[in-house]
Design a protein around this motif. Structure first.
Motif, PDB file in Angstrom:
ATOM      1  N   ASN A  61       5.307   1.262   7.009  1.00 27.94           N
ATOM      2  CA  ASN A  61       4.585   2.914   5.723  1.00 27.94           C
ATOM      3  C   ASN A  61       4.887   1.954   4.374  1.00 27.94           C
ATOM      4  O   ASN A  61       5.755   2.897   3.889  1.00 27.94           O
ATOM      5  N   THR A  62       4.092   1.017   3.694  1.00 30.70           N
ATOM      6  CA  THR A  62       4.312   0.345   2.663  1.00 30.70           C
ATOM      7  C   THR A  62       4.071   1.940   1.647  1.00 30.70           C
ATOM      8  O   THR A  62       4.454   1.516   0.440  1.00 30.70           O
ATOM      9  N   ALA A  63       3.119   2.502   1.655  1.00 29.20           N
ATOM     10  CA  ALA A  63       3.191   3.287   0.687  1.00 29.20           C
ATOM     11  C   ALA A  63       4.486   4.363   0.926  1.00 29.20           C
ATOM     12  O   ALA A  63       4.398   4.920  -0.851  1.00 29.20           O
ATOM     13  N   LEU A  64       4.868   4.501   1.353  1.00 31.42           N
ATOM     14  CA  LEU A  64       6.638   5.063   1.007  1.00 31.42           C
ATOM     15  C   LEU A  64       7.174   4.134  -0.491  1.00 31.42           C
ATOM     16  O   LEU A  64       8.056   4.849  -0.168  1.00 31.42           O
ATOM     17  N   LEU A  65       7.032   3.128  -0.182  1.00 26.97           N
ATOM     18  CA  LEU A  65       7.767   2.558  -1.051  1.00 26.97           C
ATOM     19  C   LEU A  65       7.570   2.710  -3.016  1.00 26.97           C
ATOM     20  O   LEU A  65       9.021   2.933  -3.504  1.00 26.97           O
ATOM     21  N   LYS A  66       6.725   3.582  -2.981  1.00 28.09           N
ATOM     22  CA  LYS A  66       6.187   3.516  -4.504  1.00 28.09           C
ATOM     23  C   LYS A  66       7.340   4.416  -5.323  1.00 28.09           C
ATOM     24  O   LYS A  66       7.423   4.281  -6.538  1.00 28.09           O
ATOM     25  N   ASN A 100      -0.022  -7.525  -0.342  1.00 28.24           N
ATOM     26  CA  ASN A 100       0.574  -6.189  -0.882  1.00 28.24           C
ATOM     27  C   ASN A 100      -0.945  -5.941  -1.678  1.00 28.24           C
ATOM     28  O   ASN A 100      -1.142  -6.465  -2.922  1.00 28.24           O
ATOM     29  N   LYS A 101      -1.754  -4.688  -1.981  1.00 27.80           N
ATOM     30  CA  LYS A 101      -2.705  -4.707  -2.422  1.00 27.80           C
ATOM     31  C   LYS A 101      -1.767  -3.536  -3.527  1.00 27.80           C
ATOM     32  O   LYS A 101      -3.003  -2.839  -3.894  1.00 27.80           O
ATOM     33  N   GLU A 102      -0.784  -2.588  -3.284  1.00 28.06           N
ATOM     34  CA  GLU A 102      -0.704  -1.429  -4.084  1.00 28.06           C
ATOM     35  C   GLU A 102       0.208  -1.422  -4.305  1.00 28.06           C
ATOM     36  O   GLU A 102       0.105  -0.388  -5.557  1.00 28.06           O
ATOM     37  N   TYR A 103       0.998  -2.517  -4.742  1.00 31.03           N
ATOM     38  CA  TYR A 103       2.056  -2.855  -6.132  1.00 31.03           C
ATOM     39  C   TYR A 103       1.659  -3.989  -6.828  1.00 31.03           C
ATOM     40  O   TYR A 103       1.713  -5.660  -6.396  1.00 31.03           O
ATOM     41  N   SER A 104       1.564  -3.670  -8.280  1.00 30.74           N
ATOM     42  CA  SER A 104       1.947  -5.137  -8.802  1.00 30.74           C
ATOM     43  C   SER A 104       3.062  -4.576  -9.671  1.00 30.74           C
ATOM     44  O   SER A 104       3.616  -3.721 -10.299  1.00 30.74           O
TER      45      SER A 104
END
Length: 180
Positions: A61-66, A100-104
């Motif tokens: 769940n890559t959203a948890l990385l934020k 990766n579309k979530e994090y820059s």
């Protein structure tokens, strides 16, 4: 749960779970930030388990990385265990990939990732698993940072001559086919 209780949980309890079970729910109050902190522990086995659980959860769940991304990136310069770096580089593979579309990451973070990737892979005791992840990370960043291409090719050529394991040869051949 105290910090010592968290360490005990990671050192014993997690053995009974399957990788597919890993989620924040089973961690009984251990946060991703805790896992990152524990992955720097002196006990290599506990540090490895924390890094591995962190990797498994955030890649599921890559959203948890934020919320923990700054802490994760800060840990890169502190992490000394190859077993933990294997997990860290898997997360970096995601962060530098087209998936990766979530994090820059920004140029400064990317430059640090490039520097660490080169440092880790040229370190003689670097295990092949970390080395090939570093090669892929650098390959992912080469279009944005064209200067990487020449150095990456030189390193690949060197590794193919000096460390010709099946895993390394497979990964380097794949990268060389993508170079254009």
């Amino acid at each position: 749960m105290t910090y010592d209780e968290k360490l005990a949980f990671l050192s014993v309890t997690l053995r009974s779970f399957e990788v597919t079970d890993f989620s924040l729910d089973i961690l009984q109050g251990i946060t991703l930030a805790d896992l990152l902190k524990i992955s720097l522990e002196k006990d290599k086995k506990i540090a490895f388990r924390a890094a591995w659980v962190f990797e498994t959860i955030v890649l599921k769940n890559t959203a948890l990385l934020k919320p923990v991304l700054p802490q994760f990136l800060n840990n890169l310069k502190k992490q000394k265990y190859w077993s933990c770096l294997r997990s860290y580089t898997k997360v970096l593979l995601f962060l530098t990939s087209n998936k990766n579309k979530e994090y820059s990451l920004g140029n400064e973070a990317e430059e640090e990732i490039i520097e660490y990737s080169f440092q880790w892979m040229i370190d003689p005791p670097c295990p092949v698993a970390v080395l090939v992840n570093c090669l892929d990370i650098l390959n992912n960043l080469r279009k944005k940072h064209p200067w990487i291409q020449e150095e990456l090719q030189a390193q690949i050529s060197y590794f193919q001559r000096t460390k010709p394991s099946p895993a390394l040869m497979s990964r380097t051949n794949k990268i060389m086919q993508q170079k254009n």
